[in-house]
Design an enzyme around this catalytic site. Sequence first.
Site, PDB file in Angstrom:
ATOM      1  N   GLU A 145       8.421 -12.191  16.096  1.00 49.18           N
ATOM      2  CA  GLU A 145       9.685 -11.466  16.287  1.00 49.18           C
ATOM      3  C   GLU A 145       9.901 -10.422  15.193  1.00 49.18           C
ATOM      4  OE1 GLU A 145       9.360 -14.744  16.508  1.00 49.18           O
ATOM      5  OE2 GLU A 145      10.198 -15.425  18.417  1.00 49.18           O
ATOM      6  N   PHE A 171      -1.139  -3.404  -5.589  1.00 46.85           N
ATOM      7  CA  PHE A 171       0.088  -2.822  -6.138  1.00 46.85           C
ATOM      8  C   PHE A 171       0.759  -3.792  -7.107  1.00 46.85           C
ATOM      9  CE2 PHE A 171       4.367  -1.107  -6.258  1.00 46.85           C
ATOM     10  CZ  PHE A 171       4.127   0.248  -6.295  1.00 46.85           C
ATOM     11  N   PHE A 219      19.542 -29.277  18.533  1.00 44.60           N
ATOM     12  CA  PHE A 219      18.168 -28.774  18.434  1.00 44.60           C
ATOM     13  C   PHE A 219      18.160 -27.235  18.289  1.00 44.60           C
ATOM     14  CE2 PHE A 219      14.412 -27.323  21.025  1.00 44.60           C
ATOM     15  CZ  PHE A 219      13.439 -27.661  20.106  1.00 44.60           C
ATOM     16  N   GLN A 220      17.536 -26.731  17.266  1.00 44.17           N
ATOM     17  CA  GLN A 220      17.380 -25.285  16.989  1.00 44.17           C
ATOM     18  C   GLN A 220      18.692 -24.581  16.634  1.00 44.17           C
ATOM     19  OE1 GLN A 220      15.158 -23.738  20.429  1.00 44.17           O
ATOM     20  NE2 GLN A 220      13.281 -23.978  19.240  1.00 44.17           N
ATOM     21  N   VAL A 280       3.660  -1.045   2.598  1.00 40.66           N
ATOM     22  CA  VAL A 280       4.137  -1.130   1.216  1.00 40.66           C
ATOM     23  C   VAL A 280       2.998  -1.714   0.379  1.00 40.66           C
ATOM     24  CG1 VAL A 280       5.739  -2.381  -0.305  1.00 40.66           C
ATOM     25  CG2 VAL A 280       6.568  -1.280   1.774  1.00 40.66           C
TER      26      VAL A 280
HETATM   27  C1  LIG Z   1       6.187   0.968  -3.081  1.00 38.26           C
HETATM   28  C2  LIG Z   1       7.205   2.066  -2.968  1.00 38.26           C
HETATM   29  C3  LIG Z   1       7.261   3.058  -3.927  1.00 38.26           C
HETATM   30  C4  LIG Z   1       8.174   4.114  -3.823  1.00 38.26           C
HETATM   31  N1  LIG Z   1       8.166   5.117  -4.751  1.00 38.26           N
HETATM   32  C5  LIG Z   1       8.914   6.222  -4.551  1.00 38.26           C
HETATM   33  C6  LIG Z   1       8.808   7.365  -5.412  1.00 38.26           C
HETATM   34  O1  LIG Z   1       8.065   7.376  -6.386  1.00 38.26           O
HETATM   35  N2  LIG Z   1       9.549   8.451  -5.095  1.00 38.26           N
HETATM   36  C7  LIG Z   1      10.397   8.497  -4.002  1.00 38.26           C
HETATM   37  O2  LIG Z   1      11.014   9.538  -3.747  1.00 38.26           O
HETATM   38  N3  LIG Z   1      10.546   7.425  -3.226  1.00 38.26           N
HETATM   39  C8  LIG Z   1       9.808   6.307  -3.446  1.00 38.26           C
HETATM   40  N4  LIG Z   1       9.934   5.249  -2.590  1.00 38.26           N
HETATM   41  C9  LIG Z   1      10.920   5.316  -1.508  1.00 38.26           C
HETATM   42  C10 LIG Z   1      12.328   5.050  -2.043  1.00 38.26           C
HETATM   43  O3  LIG Z   1      12.491   3.660  -2.220  1.00 38.26           O
HETATM   44  C11 LIG Z   1      13.425   5.599  -1.083  1.00 38.26           C
HETATM   45  O4  LIG Z   1      13.313   4.976   0.170  1.00 38.26           O
HETATM   46  C12 LIG Z   1      13.340   7.106  -0.877  1.00 38.26           C
HETATM   47  O5  LIG Z   1      13.182   7.785  -2.105  1.00 38.26           O
HETATM   48  C13 LIG Z   1      14.598   7.601  -0.193  1.00 38.26           C
HETATM   49  O6  LIG Z   1      14.341   8.804   0.413  1.00 38.26           O
HETATM   50  P1  LIG Z   1      15.533   9.704   0.982  1.00 38.26           P
HETATM   51  O7  LIG Z   1      16.539   9.915  -0.073  1.00 38.26           O
HETATM   52  O8  LIG Z   1      14.878  10.902   1.587  1.00 38.26           O
HETATM   53  O9  LIG Z   1      16.086   8.851   2.230  1.00 38.26           O
HETATM   54  P2  LIG Z   1      17.300   7.834   2.398  1.00 38.26           P
HETATM   55  O10 LIG Z   1      17.298   6.786   1.374  1.00 38.26           O
HETATM   56  O11 LIG Z   1      17.262   7.425   3.817  1.00 38.26           O
HETATM   57  O12 LIG Z   1      18.602   8.737   2.173  1.00 38.26           O
HETATM   58  C14 LIG Z   1      19.028   9.688   3.091  1.00 38.26           C
HETATM   59  C15 LIG Z   1      20.456  10.113   2.753  1.00 38.26           C
HETATM   60  O13 LIG Z   1      20.803  11.182   3.624  1.00 38.26           O
HETATM   61  C16 LIG Z   1      22.081  10.921   4.195  1.00 38.26           C
HETATM   62  N5  LIG Z   1      22.094  11.599   5.490  1.00 38.26           N
HETATM   63  C17 LIG Z   1      21.599  11.155   6.659  1.00 38.26           C
HETATM   64  N6  LIG Z   1      21.743  12.085   7.610  1.00 38.26           N
HETATM   65  C18 LIG Z   1      22.334  13.152   7.019  1.00 38.26           C
HETATM   66  C19 LIG Z   1      22.722  14.442   7.477  1.00 38.26           C
HETATM   67  N7  LIG Z   1      22.533  14.806   8.742  1.00 38.26           N
HETATM   68  N8  LIG Z   1      23.274  15.283   6.592  1.00 38.26           N
HETATM   69  C20 LIG Z   1      23.490  14.917   5.296  1.00 38.26           C
HETATM   70  N9  LIG Z   1      23.150  13.703   4.816  1.00 38.26           N
HETATM   71  C21 LIG Z   1      22.570  12.843   5.667  1.00 38.26           C
HETATM   72  C22 LIG Z   1      22.195   9.422   4.246  1.00 38.26           C
HETATM   73  O14 LIG Z   1      23.559   9.028   4.282  1.00 38.26           O
HETATM   74  C23 LIG Z   1      21.484   9.021   2.950  1.00 38.26           C
HETATM   75  O15 LIG Z   1      22.371   8.988   1.864  1.00 38.26           O
HETATM   76  C24 LIG Z   1       9.057   4.158  -2.718  1.00 38.26           C
HETATM   77  C25 LIG Z   1       9.030   3.150  -1.769  1.00 38.26           C
HETATM   78  C26 LIG Z   1       8.105   2.113  -1.874  1.00 38.26           C
HETATM   79  C27 LIG Z   1       8.080   1.069  -0.804  1.00 38.26           C
HETATM   80  C1  LIG Z   2       7.270  -9.377   2.336  1.00 36.22           C
HETATM   81  C2  LIG Z   2       6.888  -8.983   0.945  1.00 36.22           C
HETATM   82  N1  LIG Z   2       6.308  -9.878   0.116  1.00 36.22           N
HETATM   83  C3  LIG Z   2       5.934  -9.508  -1.125  1.00 36.22           C
HETATM   84  C4  LIG Z   2       6.148  -8.234  -1.581  1.00 36.22           C
HETATM   85  C5  LIG Z   2       5.716  -7.815  -2.994  1.00 36.22           C
HETATM   86  N2  LIG Z   2       4.586  -6.859  -2.856  1.00 36.22           N
HETATM   87  C6  LIG Z   2       4.733  -5.535  -2.907  1.00 36.22           C
HETATM   88  S1  LIG Z   2       3.313  -4.691  -2.674  1.00 36.22           S
HETATM   89  C7  LIG Z   2       2.436  -6.121  -2.520  1.00 36.22           C
HETATM   90  C8  LIG Z   2       0.946  -6.101  -2.341  1.00 36.22           C
HETATM   91  C9  LIG Z   2       0.474  -5.487  -1.087  1.00 36.22           C
HETATM   92  O1  LIG Z   2      -0.886  -5.795  -0.950  1.00 36.22           O
HETATM   93  P1  LIG Z   2      -1.790  -5.073   0.087  1.00 36.22           P
HETATM   94  O2  LIG Z   2      -1.138  -5.029   1.405  1.00 36.22           O
HETATM   95  O3  LIG Z   2      -3.149  -5.663   0.035  1.00 36.22           O
HETATM   96  O4  LIG Z   2      -1.813  -3.569  -0.459  1.00 36.22           O
HETATM   97  P2  LIG Z   2      -2.526  -3.020  -1.810  1.00 36.22           P
HETATM   98  O5  LIG Z   2      -1.444  -2.765  -2.773  1.00 36.22           O
HETATM   99  O6  LIG Z   2      -3.506  -4.052  -2.249  1.00 36.22           O
HETATM  100  O7  LIG Z   2      -3.206  -1.776  -1.366  1.00 36.22           O
HETATM  101  C10 LIG Z   2       3.276  -7.242  -2.658  1.00 36.22           C
HETATM  102  C11 LIG Z   2       2.814  -8.653  -2.615  1.00 36.22           C
HETATM  103  C12 LIG Z   2       6.790  -7.340  -0.688  1.00 36.22           C
HETATM  104  N3  LIG Z   2       7.064  -6.076  -1.040  1.00 36.22           N
HETATM  105  N4  LIG Z   2       7.114  -7.727   0.568  1.00 36.22           N
END
Ligand SMILES: Cc1cc2nc3c(=O)[nH]c(=O)nc-3n(C[C@H](O)[C@H](O)[C@H](O)COP(=O)(O)OP(=O)(O)OC[C@H]3O[C@@H](n4cnc5c(N)ncnc54)[C@H](O)[C@@H]3O)c2cc1C
Ligand SMILES: Cc1ncc(C[n+]2csc(CCOP(=O)(O)OP(=O)(O)O)c2C)c(N)n1
Length: 575
Positions: A51, A468, A113-114, A383
């Site tokens: 799911e 990571f 149940f559930q 991620v």
């Molecule tokens: C492992 C990992 C590493 C990351 N590292 C980075 C990094 O180094 N750098 C980075 O940038 N991000 C990184 N991110 C992503 C980060 O966590 C955020 O999700 C991202 O930076 C947010 O992007 P955003 O501001 O474009 O989008 P959002 O967080 O979605 O924000 C969008 C905003 O726009 C507003 N909005 C929506 N529609 C409109 C509209 N029509 N007009 C005006 N406003 C509007 C919303 O209300 C919201 O406030 C990483 C994510 C992961 C998983």
């Molecule tokens: C559901 C969940 N569990 C744990 C984490 C913590 N976490 C972030 S990145 C990562 C490793 C991902 O490993 P993999 O998919 O092999 O990618 P790699 O970084 O090795 O390329 C973990 C465990 C998470 N973000 N989400």
Amino acid sequence: MAKKKVADVLVETLAEAGVERIYGISGDSLNGITDAIRVHERLQWVHTRHEETAAFAAGAEAHLTGRLAVCAGSCGPGNLHLINGLYDCHRSRVPVLAIAAQIPSHEIGSNYFQETHPEHLFAQCSHYCALVSQPEQMPRVLEIAIQTAIARRGVAVVILPGDVALQEAVEQGPRLHFPAPQPQVRPSDDEIDTLAYVLNTSQKITILAGAGCAGAHTELIELASKLKAPIVHAMRGKEFIEYDNPFDVGMTGLLGFSSGYYAMMDCDVLLMLGTDFPYQQFFPKDAKIIQVDLLGEQLGRRAKLDYGFVGDTKTTLNVLLPKLEQHTDERHLKISVEHYQRARKGLDDLAKGEPDRKPVHPQYVTRVLDELASEDAVFTCDVGTPTIWAARYLTMNGKRRLLGSFSHGSMANALPQALGVQVSHPGRQVIALSGDGGLAMLLGDMLSLQQLRAPVKIIVFKNNSLAFVELEMKAAGVLDFATDLSNPNFAQMAQGAGLLGLTAETPSQVRPMIAQALNHDGPALVEVLVHRQELSMPPTITLEQMKGFSLFMLKSVLNGRGDTVIDLAKTNLFR
Ligand SMILES: Cc1cc2nc3c(=O)[nH]c(=O)nc-3n(C[C@H](O)[C@H](O)[C@H](O)COP(=O)(O)OP(=O)(O)OC[C@H]3O[C@@H](n4cnc5c(N)ncnc54)[C@H](O)[C@@H]3O)c2cc1C
Ligand SMILES: Cc1ncc(C[n+]2csc(CCOP(=O)(O)OP(=O)(O)O)c2C)c(N)n1
Ligand SMILES: [Mg+2]
């Protein structure tokens, strides 16, 4: 004619609202609904193996179309499994409706149940969550849920006991028949004048743009051109901002470019447009900061503000632009763009594959994929390190799309999101950049690709580790532990599941195998044996500096090799 059941009205109301499919797994408490779908001429049931996949898939469909998408889970464990995927949808602000089937209504409260209480369970990952306990509530409660998911852009949940779904309906069909409202949201005239005045009287302006700039590319470029302002983008904005953009200076943040970091830190005015970039330490301390966002509650969430305005980016820029004077001083822009070009070149130099030098560099894999993928490919990235490679080496062009679990940061998102995109966009090339940890986490849904005839292409970055996390551990000054993965041969597993399965061990195998997978008429998986410590952490930062800090709390940008973290806080801003 047989009287309609509540489930029939539910299905008809969804179809009337433009819903084409429901992702989920059937179960006793969902029987009424699945049976109504069985006989409905348009609505399709998309059978996933977990799911959580159903919720991620619905979110991906909604991200691509901007319209409502639906998933469903049976009572108790069935709908509990939806939750992580729904959190992702909710945080990503995509309209998703979840149908949570419930135990027989007369058993609620008996620890049957559930039995669970979805009103509590879904409260944090939804804007609306209501139990339908009588036929009279349908379709009104469903329509409120639909309106809430669309208007507030997030998740809404309808809880429906299996017995109520099978009862005779009172209302015979949808109540609401009106076109979707298209309001124009913008700051008042006075506020626009203030904004124009501040920008007209400022120099060294940098724009930080995010996903809220979708659909406003032309206006954004015109704005940057008038202000001579570099544009830094946040990750979710990459797909809308980076392309055809002479003002692009890359992303900021840990995965960003030093050019993005400097352009923000070295400005007098930072103009934030449609972004919720979450990392506070990357915001300038002394600059004037202005934020425009569609949602008032977003203002000032990430940085102290001097001005905050509520408006849609495109509508706001359309009224602002005629009031802006043409800036002529290009120094800030020129320095930022030249810095970006150097940073970009540094990264491009790393994306080379020396023939038969094992293991393969993941940057090279992503660069080859970028070159071979179609003009309008949809990429999803797990991620983990695949997010880094996607951010740095996939080129967007206005037609391509990029999805990840960027706000919620959940592993295992890439395959389920790819599945949702592919099922809802059958002709499109859909490519998942999966980690070996991420793929294994929801591996069961590799089987769905064959069952649903969804020709998704999976590229597995096989580094036999949670790489990571290893990086984070090194950054925190602790020894890596609990990160090893003893992996199967994913290509053989894929073959066994009816996919094309290939293993690339050397750089020279990467291009032909990715090409073969992309040309394959059906789902395919290419596992590439990539370097485990591609980003080996960072001799230049002392343990003392690191201690107690997670990677994300550092004020630093990983350079291309990751062999240094550029400690920007301490670096002279001279470029
Ligand atoms: C492992 C990992 C590493 C990351 N590292 C980075 C990094 O180094 N750098 C980075 O940038 N991000 C990184 N991110 C992503 C980060 O966590 C955020 O999700 C991202 O930076 C947010 O992007 P955003 O501001 O474009 O989008 P959002 O967080 O979605 O924000 C969008 C905003 O726009 C507003 N909005 C929506 N529609 C409109 C509209 N029509 N007009 C005006 N406003 C509007 C919303 O209300 C919201 O406030 C990483 C994510 C992961 C998983
Ligand atoms: C559901 C969940 N569990 C744990 C984490 C913590 N976490 C972030 S990145 C990562 C490793 C991902 O490993 P993999 O998919 O092999 O990618 P790699 O970084 O090795 O390329 C973990 C465990 C998470 N973000 N989400
Ligand atoms: Mg891995």
